[in-house]
Design a protein around this motif. Sequence first.
Motif, PDB file in Angstrom:
ATOM      1  N   LEU A 286       6.703   8.000   3.770  1.00  0.00           N
ATOM      2  CA  LEU A 286       6.346   7.474   5.078  1.00  0.00           C
ATOM      3  C   LEU A 286       5.894   8.567   5.876  1.00  0.00           C
ATOM      4  O   LEU A 286       5.029   8.359   7.030  1.00  0.00           O
ATOM      5  CB  LEU A 286       7.256   6.540   5.674  1.00  0.00           C
ATOM      6  CG  LEU A 286       7.666   5.132   4.750  1.00  0.00           C
ATOM      7  CD1 LEU A 286       8.497   4.206   5.617  1.00  0.00           C
ATOM      8  CD2 LEU A 286       6.338   4.469   4.536  1.00  0.00           C
TER       9      LEU A 286
ATOM     10  N   THR B  92       0.655  -1.182  -0.002  1.00  0.00           N
ATOM     11  CA  THR B  92      -0.068   0.007   0.187  1.00  0.00           C
ATOM     12  C   THR B  92       0.800   1.391  -0.016  1.00  0.00           C
ATOM     13  O   THR B  92       0.546   2.027  -0.381  1.00  0.00           O
ATOM     14  CB  THR B  92      -0.961   0.120   1.223  1.00  0.00           C
ATOM     15  OG1 THR B  92      -1.751  -1.095   1.331  1.00  0.00           O
ATOM     16  CG2 THR B  92      -1.894   1.076   1.280  1.00  0.00           C
ATOM     17  N   PHE B  93       1.784   1.225   0.786  1.00  0.00           N
ATOM     18  CA  PHE B  93       2.757   2.582   1.006  1.00  0.00           C
ATOM     19  C   PHE B  93       4.063   2.462   0.413  1.00  0.00           C
ATOM     20  O   PHE B  93       4.950   3.633   0.588  1.00  0.00           O
ATOM     21  CB  PHE B  93       2.660   2.692   2.475  1.00  0.00           C
ATOM     22  CG  PHE B  93       1.460   2.903   3.287  1.00  0.00           C
ATOM     23  CD1 PHE B  93       0.770   3.910   3.011  1.00  0.00           C
ATOM     24  CD2 PHE B  93       0.945   1.734   4.060  1.00  0.00           C
ATOM     25  CE1 PHE B  93      -0.616   4.148   3.645  1.00  0.00           C
ATOM     26  CE2 PHE B  93      -0.190   2.037   4.701  1.00  0.00           C
ATOM     27  CZ  PHE B  93      -1.083   3.149   4.228  1.00  0.00           C
TER      28      PHE B  93
ATOM     29  N   VAL C 266       2.161   8.817   6.302  1.00  0.00           N
ATOM     30  CA  VAL C 266       1.198   7.741   6.641  1.00  0.00           C
ATOM     31  C   VAL C 266       0.628   8.142   7.889  1.00  0.00           C
ATOM     32  O   VAL C 266       1.539   8.534   8.704  1.00  0.00           O
ATOM     33  CB  VAL C 266       2.081   6.599   6.757  1.00  0.00           C
ATOM     34  CG1 VAL C 266       1.152   5.538   7.364  1.00  0.00           C
ATOM     35  CG2 VAL C 266       2.636   5.887   5.448  1.00  0.00           C
TER      36      VAL C 266
ATOM     37  N   THR D 139       4.793   5.616  -1.255  1.00  0.00           N
ATOM     38  CA  THR D 139       4.196   6.869  -0.333  1.00  0.00           C
ATOM     39  C   THR D 139       5.475   7.236   0.511  1.00  0.00           C
ATOM     40  O   THR D 139       6.128   6.467   0.906  1.00  0.00           O
ATOM     41  CB  THR D 139       3.139   6.473   0.486  1.00  0.00           C
ATOM     42  OG1 THR D 139       2.098   5.897  -0.454  1.00  0.00           O
ATOM     43  CG2 THR D 139       2.454   7.758   1.323  1.00  0.00           C
TER      44      THR D 139
ATOM     45  N   ALA E 193      -4.776   6.530   7.282  1.00  0.00           N
ATOM     46  CA  ALA E 193      -4.466   6.010   6.152  1.00  0.00           C
ATOM     47  C   ALA E 193      -4.239   4.066   6.392  1.00  0.00           C
ATOM     48  O   ALA E 193      -4.775   3.469   5.783  1.00  0.00           O
ATOM     49  CB  ALA E 193      -3.033   6.628   5.587  1.00  0.00           C
TER      50      ALA E 193
END
Length: 634
Positions: free
Chosen positions: A533, A527-528, A536, A531, A540
């Motif tokens: 971090l 999922t991340f 997050v 992204t 989320a």
Amino acid sequence: MSRYEYKWLDPARREFRLLHVLPENDQAPTDEAIEIVDLTSPVRCTVTHASLDNAPEYNALSYTWGDPGKTVTIIVDGAEFEATKNLEAGLRHLRRKDQIVTLWVDALCINQKDIPEKNVQLAQMREIYVQAKSVVAWLGPSDDNSEMAMKWIQEYGGRSYELNIGGVGGPRLISLLDGLDAPPDKPFDEKEMLFAADLREQLSPANSWHADLITSLLRMFKRAYWSRIWIVQELASASDLIFVCGKATASDNALYDALRLLRNFAQYQNLKWNAMVKETHFKRPTGVSLMSINTGGPINMLKFRRAPHAAPLIHIMRTFRFFSSTDPRDKVFALLGISRDSEILGLRADYNKTCEQVYTDAARRLIHAGYMDILGLVQFPKNIPGLQSWVPDLSRTGYRAPLQQRSLERKGAPGATRLEPKFFASAMKEKILLRRENTMGPEVTLTLSVVRVGVIKHVGLHWNHEKGVGQWLHELYRLSSLVQNTPENATHRAQAIWRVAVADQEIRQGVRKPRLADEKVHTAYETFKDTDLKDVNEKALGDVGLSYYCEWLQSVAKGRRPLLTEDGHLGIGPCEAEPGDFVFVLLGSDLPFVMRRESETPEKIRIVGESYLHGVMDGEIMERNPVIEHIELC
């Protein structure tokens, strides 16, 4: 009027004192039902001596002393006695109109200034509570809408107990609540479904009374009674127990089930809200919350009361480490009477010892018995002067969450416990028994056998609640990136961040405290992975079903910081950890520990605290046939 003076008790006859609270009306006792009264006349009492070998009928009072500086004069044997305000209020509420009430009350029945007497009386305190006809748990006068809280506890806790809903844990309640929305495959009992519907209505934030009810319960379980260490023994020893707050009462079973309902319903709401947020952008209600009610401490107190066998001291000590006491030595002494191994350990209450001596002696004896996890309670700064680094300051009421929890074995030997989740840093499942002469002498240095893991090269920022989950994950990513990665292990190290962030474990699931499931690591990573971090957050994580991951992350991160050893081991350790500190695996321990050389005596080493290091927790270091060192702790 003169001050009350104690008469000597005969230890050979196992004597103890009983307090007789005189009735308000000067009439002979009758067998008729007597009302509890609350009048303004002074509380008058008499004292008699009795032997535990043939004691008369009496009740025991369980209560908190309250502020010792706030006292009220009561009359004892015609003399004045300064009772704390809370004790006087309890005696007044329990006083009968036309009948003498016979009680055992520690503040009055033990001469607190006579140390030899106090040592003897506290040694037989458990038996005093066991022999009492009943134990009256005095929660304090009516206040903060406590009548509403007590009424709810008795009604809904009582119904839960009758239906055996609280006794089978959270899954049963959650399945009932789910059954209100979707017909189950197997129909539930009609009474159970009606109860579930009533409970959901009672605790729904949409109802007008919700804030008042939750606030009253919140304040009820914030009372000092639920965090005092002596109360643990008093409740565990009671053959019969009733809770009294003002003029309201609640049964032991009703209160226990009510607490479990509140805890389990809060978990249910948390699950449902996460689903509603994901599906409909529903916003959680603001204001008071079920999650803020302190159910953990009271549940544990009543759980120990229901345990079929006494638990070892280490388990009780860890469970109630947050509790407080007026005398810090009581953080040990109050638990000896209900532990199954205090005699084997050679521990007894002795108020001639200093607090430093009491804590050091307890720690030494627990380590000698193989309970290395007592070192997990080591935290700084320490309030008690003179304690060596390896001796926990048990007077604390705030601790980091231990990286392992000790729980009772359901199928093992009576009173057996286990550490969870299962780590095997030293690859030794058996206890390492240290030589008695090495650990028991108060002036002898404690020497442990260890394997060196490495030196800490980098540390990350301390956990910061305001910056939250994102900063914690980012700091782990930053340290991880300092290790030269090959394309083959880059993914592995990225996934390791998600394990290290929560010390590779999940929140407790019923009787289990498992390691972090592979599928949750996979979900988080996939999922991340693209992204930053830093971005997050709780929402989320909740959106992808990782709410419990987030909950445990915040628990384990508090009081800790990320760290990286010189050989590339990523981990987390105490916030006091610094570059240059060592990490050792203690033989016989499941966990590695951060340690530091003493500047003045470099041959000796100080414990800083327990740690989690990825790639070390399952005995990997021990597979390399490492050198075993012997270090002296200071």
